[in-house]
Design a protein around this motif. Sequence first.
Motif, mmCIF file in Angstrom:
data_model
loop_
_atom_site.group_PDB
_atom_site.id
_atom_site.type_symbol
_atom_site.label_atom_id
_atom_site.label_comp_id
_atom_site.label_asym_id
_atom_site.label_seq_id
_atom_site.Cartn_x
_atom_site.Cartn_y
_atom_site.Cartn_z
ATOM 1 N N TYR A 221 0.719 -1.420 0.130
ATOM 2 C CA TYR A 221 0.098 0.007 -0.083
ATOM 3 C C TYR A 221 0.755 1.289 -0.134
ATOM 4 C CZ TYR A 221 -2.940 3.812 1.567
ATOM 5 O OH TYR A 221 -3.598 5.064 1.547
ATOM 6 N N PHE A 222 1.826 1.148 0.581
ATOM 7 C CA PHE A 222 2.610 2.722 1.046
ATOM 8 C C PHE A 222 3.463 2.688 -0.701
ATOM 9 C CE2 PHE A 222 1.865 0.864 5.029
ATOM 10 C CZ PHE A 222 1.557 1.971 5.686
ATOM 11 N N ILE A 549 11.308 5.386 -1.836
ATOM 12 C CA ILE A 549 11.354 4.001 -1.535
ATOM 13 C C ILE A 549 12.531 3.826 -0.636
ATOM 14 C CG2 ILE A 549 11.680 1.562 -2.505
ATOM 15 C CD1 ILE A 549 9.715 2.555 -4.513
ATOM 16 N N ILE A 550 13.664 4.435 -1.332
ATOM 17 C CA ILE A 550 14.909 4.450 -0.624
ATOM 18 C C ILE A 550 14.979 4.972 1.009
ATOM 19 C CG2 ILE A 550 17.058 5.572 -0.415
ATOM 20 C CD1 ILE A 550 17.267 5.279 -3.231
ATOM 21 N N LYS A 551 13.995 5.844 1.303
ATOM 22 C CA LYS A 551 13.650 6.427 2.575
ATOM 23 C C LYS A 551 12.912 5.374 3.244
ATOM 24 C CE LYS A 551 12.290 10.510 5.087
ATOM 25 N NZ LYS A 551 11.516 11.577 5.014
ATOM 26 N N TYR A 552 11.769 5.020 2.525
ATOM 27 C CA TYR A 552 10.713 4.171 3.190
ATOM 28 C C TYR A 552 11.312 2.705 3.510
ATOM 29 C CZ TYR A 552 6.635 0.821 3.088
ATOM 30 O OH TYR A 552 5.864 -0.020 3.162
ATOM 31 N N ASN A 553 12.229 2.258 2.817
ATOM 32 C CA ASN A 553 12.855 0.988 3.083
ATOM 33 C C ASN A 553 14.415 0.625 3.444
ATOM 34 O OD1 ASN A 553 10.534 -0.778 2.648
ATOM 35 N ND2 ASN A 553 10.958 -1.248 0.543
ATOM 36 N N ASN A 554 14.784 2.021 3.916
ATOM 37 C CA ASN A 554 16.179 2.052 4.414
ATOM 38 C C ASN A 554 17.125 1.219 3.355
ATOM 39 O OD1 ASN A 554 15.251 3.177 6.789
ATOM 40 N ND2 ASN A 554 14.525 1.148 7.642
ATOM 41 N N PRO A 571 4.592 -0.944 9.557
ATOM 42 C CA PRO A 571 5.119 0.379 10.043
ATOM 43 C C PRO A 571 5.109 0.907 11.255
ATOM 44 C CG PRO A 571 3.003 0.820 9.139
ATOM 45 C CD PRO A 571 3.249 -0.637 8.846
ATOM 46 N N GLU A 572 6.012 1.496 11.928
ATOM 47 C CA GLU A 572 5.944 1.692 13.321
ATOM 48 C C GLU A 572 5.326 2.994 13.725
ATOM 49 O OE1 GLU A 572 10.172 2.051 14.277
ATOM 50 O OE2 GLU A 572 10.389 -0.304 13.833
ATOM 51 N N HIS A 573 4.462 2.949 14.742
ATOM 52 C CA HIS A 573 3.829 4.268 15.306
ATOM 53 C C HIS A 573 4.825 4.853 16.058
ATOM 54 C CE1 HIS A 573 3.272 2.376 19.243
ATOM 55 N NE2 HIS A 573 2.690 1.140 18.562
ATOM 56 N N SER A 574 4.227 5.854 17.009
ATOM 57 C CA SER A 574 4.920 6.918 17.725
ATOM 58 C C SER A 574 5.961 6.253 18.563
ATOM 59 C CB SER A 574 4.135 7.973 18.225
ATOM 60 O OG SER A 574 3.114 7.239 19.087
#
Length: 634
Positions: A221-222, A549-554, A571-574
């Motif tokens: 989805y992301f 995508i690079i930022k999102y998937n490290n 994904p991680e929450h706060s």
Amino acid sequence: MLILITRLFQVQVIEHKEYENMLVNQVEATYSIVGNRGKILDYRGKPLAYNSNLYTIAIDPTRVCNFETAMNALEDIDKNHIKIGYRRLKKILPSLSEAKKYYKIIAKNIEEDKKEEIEKLIKEKYELTHNEIFFQKKSNREYYRKDIFSYLVGLTGFTKESKDSKTGIFGVERKYEEYLRARKITKKDIFTRSRFMRLPTASDELEISANGKNIYLTIDYFMQYILNEEVKKQFDNTRSEMGLGLIMDPNTGRILATSIFNKRPQKNLKNQIIQSQYEPGSTFKPLIVAAGMEEGLISPNDTFDVGDGKITRHRHTIRESSRHTKGVLTTEEVLKKSSNIGMVLISDKFSNETFEKYLENFGLEDKTKVDLPGELKPYMQHYSKWDGLKKNTMAFGQGIAVTPIQLATAFSSVINGGILYQPYVVDRVAGDDGVVLRRNTPQKVRRVLSPKVSQEMRSMLEHVVADGTGKNASIEGYRIGGKTGTAQISSKGGYLKGEYLASFIGFFPANNPQYLMLFMFLKPQADIYYNKFGGAVAAPVFKEVAKRIIKYNNILPGDVEYLGDSEMKFPEHSSNEPLVEMPDLSGKSAREVLKILGKLGIEVEISGTGLVDSQWPAKGTAPEKINKVKVHLK
């Protein structure tokens, strides 16, 4: 005693069947259980197609034993939950009971959370357990973000074969109808005469779920959100007639995201990634170069004299797209400068038979067999029917039409080590209990190229981005490979002047490709001629999507290996803890709620002001069961 025994024998033996039938007719009831259609979810469990249940609340006056208790329950519902016109009901219910009226609607279109509240109230607080007040379910098929997913997920509707219930008529809904469709189970059981209490002598049958199975897509989805946003932005900026994007894993054939935008509304719902054919233009050149290297006809350092930028073949003049492309070029420079003449000279080294053999090896003479309905088969003539020019023009992507999925699948084999994979969009099929009934796995079709040739192609395509026509796709510190394309658009009278299909197909990290992305924009508009080309229109979109995508998937720069998680964790929450269940939101502000749930793409409805006082669904609910969250602040 003799008379009693005689009568007993008559009833139990002689007339046994007759009395048994009388008993069955009095206490046996046949009822049907209609299940829900299965859900379609993304890889993480985000529902994309699901059933929204609305309920009608009704009362059976003839079953009300304690009128005062029932009235108290109705008054409580009216004051604290939903307006049902309590005063009017209080006046008419006694007369309805006397008239033997079994059914009176008191409210319609009640949502799931309200239904649960009211059901708990009438059964636990007022102990109305004889179905005096009951619920009737109406199930609607709902779609999350139709604008993003409709071409892929599809829809349901009535057909000639299915007039009574909706069935899948497009997309995944149609392809996986066999799994998704709900079943109707008819059961018999024994009840008391008033039919509201099951008798203790009733048999306990094996419970079989009537619900359809759930389909989990390979779609992330992301990534889908990122792709959709960037394609739409360029589609609007260039005023194109069509904008298209595709992300897939070149090592498996998994489709990770798709995006389609059209300027003109489509008469029929159509997935242009598998149902539209285009001349690919220069994005096709790497396939022919790779085939020539595999066959031993050329090498990366071979040279080709393109002269002053034009060549004649079979009384037809072929020109370079850029007047600056002249002189002697190496194979790598043919790709870097996207030389049409260089490709003609390379194609001259092939026989027609060998050229067609590689088209077939790349899967361009048959469907990819992606698990979506309606895929077009490439239109291809046998080489014996080609004219003298056919091979030369196909070498630079003209005179051949393929679908985007066919181009992306073939290109994947060029850069993944030489293996052609069958693309797929469904990861697994599972029941409500989570048990997987079917799992799709990567399917190798054939080996097309040797690992050595594939590695050489990756290197050359990396240079196309570093200092060739694909510069606008480069990202500082990262190894990107790819190829631009600018195809003329054919019409009945030939090719349209000044109108193009601008495209770019690329991959990263170039040394170990994890993502392959294809972008196409039909008839982009620009004041400057060059700004209609693939390098100016499509390559920058690749860059923006890749950066996100690079930022999102490290993914680290340079030669450092990819750090992403192949299992695509939540994904991680706060609080930096994985969100694997619905958290306790009590005491949190509206801003904190949105921060926690926002990344999941869950629709959140907030009422009131202050801090969270109540929430639905409750804490601990699994993410795949959440379509919407309601929060009340106080």
